[in-house]
Scaffold this active site. Structure first.
Site, PDB file in Angstrom:
ATOM      1  N   LYS A 122       1.096   9.795  -5.216  1.00 38.34           N
ATOM      2  CA  LYS A 122       1.613  11.138  -4.960  1.00 38.34           C
ATOM      3  C   LYS A 122       2.511  11.604  -6.106  1.00 38.34           C
ATOM      4  O   LYS A 122       2.444  12.766  -6.541  1.00 38.34           O
ATOM      5  CB  LYS A 122       2.399  11.154  -3.640  1.00 38.34           C
ATOM      6  N   ALA A 159       1.916   2.027  -3.424  1.00 35.81           N
ATOM      7  CA  ALA A 159       0.805   2.632  -4.171  1.00 35.81           C
ATOM      8  C   ALA A 159       0.642   4.100  -3.789  1.00 35.81           C
ATOM      9  O   ALA A 159       0.344   4.954  -4.644  1.00 35.81           O
ATOM     10  CB  ALA A 159      -0.486   1.859  -3.897  1.00 35.81           C
ATOM     11  N   TYR A 160       0.847   4.400  -2.512  1.00 39.81           N
ATOM     12  CA  TYR A 160       0.743   5.771  -2.031  1.00 39.81           C
ATOM     13  C   TYR A 160       1.798   6.665  -2.684  1.00 39.81           C
ATOM     14  O   TYR A 160       1.491   7.753  -3.192  1.00 39.81           O
ATOM     15  CB  TYR A 160       0.905   5.786  -0.510  1.00 39.81           C
ATOM     16  N   LEU A 161       3.045   6.210  -2.694  1.00 43.35           N
ATOM     17  CA  LEU A 161       4.108   7.019  -3.275  1.00 43.35           C
ATOM     18  C   LEU A 161       3.948   7.155  -4.784  1.00 43.35           C
ATOM     19  O   LEU A 161       4.271   8.214  -5.345  1.00 43.35           O
ATOM     20  CB  LEU A 161       5.474   6.420  -2.932  1.00 43.35           C
ATOM     21  N   VAL A 219       0.838  -1.209   0.000  1.00 45.88           N
ATOM     22  CA  VAL A 219       0.000   0.000   0.000  1.00 45.88           C
ATOM     23  C   VAL A 219       0.868   1.253   0.000  1.00 45.88           C
ATOM     24  O   VAL A 219       0.557   2.238  -0.677  1.00 45.88           O
ATOM     25  CB  VAL A 219      -0.960  -0.006   1.211  1.00 45.88           C
TER      26      VAL A 219
END
Length: 218
Positions: free
Chosen positions: A133, A128-130, A125
């Site tokens: 962003k 996926a976040y980086l 996750v």
């Protein structure tokens, strides 16, 4: 100045709203739930109820019209899955930037994340976040009608702010109190000479105002 903040009930946003109100600016925060409004009013900000995961560009632009600056400080938050990283950390950030263009609000400050990278590999996750962003940051950088600055803080803490930071294109990793992130955002909003910069932020030894003036070339 009138500043509209996406993610208006977030921990950094509430701190920023208090700072803006204290210096006489007009702050407004976009929130998903009406019951969050009292916290914004207590911070001195106007609540705007709008879900950035379902709103249209025109609906967001309508709320932005007349503003002097926009700050994207929304996030899916801890505990959310990869799907919401895509819809909030990427999708809402892109929507908010596109709406700012449509509304004619040039000054645009984004709260990103250290390590944000559209090419980030991995299935976790956090990967996926980086990626989300990074993809959002790339989109904002491509919008010629925005005077954008992207801020990438290090590891966020709830320690009391010191007012002393390190703000550079590349700082290396480190912690930063949310208080100090908000203080830097308040300075950046008011410093259009930082347009076109992607900046990393960690705790340091330079007063916030001096650090922002330094990267602005003053």
């Amino acid at each position: 100045m009138r500043i509209v903040i996406a993610g208006g009930h977030g921990q950094i946003a509430l701190r920023l709203e208090r700072l803006l109100a204290a210096r006489g600016d007009e702050a407004a925060g976009i929130i998903r739930r009406a019951e969050q409004g009292d916290d914004l009013r207590a911070a001195g900000a106007e609540p705007i109820v709008l879900d950035l995961e379902s709103a249209s560009v025109e609906e967001v632009a309508e709320r932005l019209r007349g503003a002097d600056a926009a700050v994207f400080a929304a996030g899916a938050g801890p505990g959310s899955g990869a799907d919401r990283k895509a819809t909030v950390d990427k999708g809402a950030a892109i929507l908010f930037a596109d709406a700012a263009v449509r509304a004619g609000v040039r000054r645009h400050v984004v709260v990103s994340s250290m390590g944000a990278d559209a090419g980030r590999q991995g299935d976790e996750v956090f990967d996926a976040y980086l990626r989300a962003k990074g993809e959002a940051d790339d989109h904002v950088r491509g919008l010629r009608d925005l005077d954008w600055t992207i801020l990438r803080p290090g590891a966020l803490t709830n320690d009391a702010g010191t007012g002393l930071v390190r703000l550079e294109a590349h700082t290396g990793r480190g912690p930063i109190p949310r208080d100090d992130v908000a203080a830097v955002l308040a300075e950046l909003v008011d410093t259009p000479a930082t347009t076109g910069l992607t900046l990393e932020l960690v705790g340091g030894s330079t007063p916030v105002s001096v650090a922002v003036k330094s990267v602005a070339g003053n």
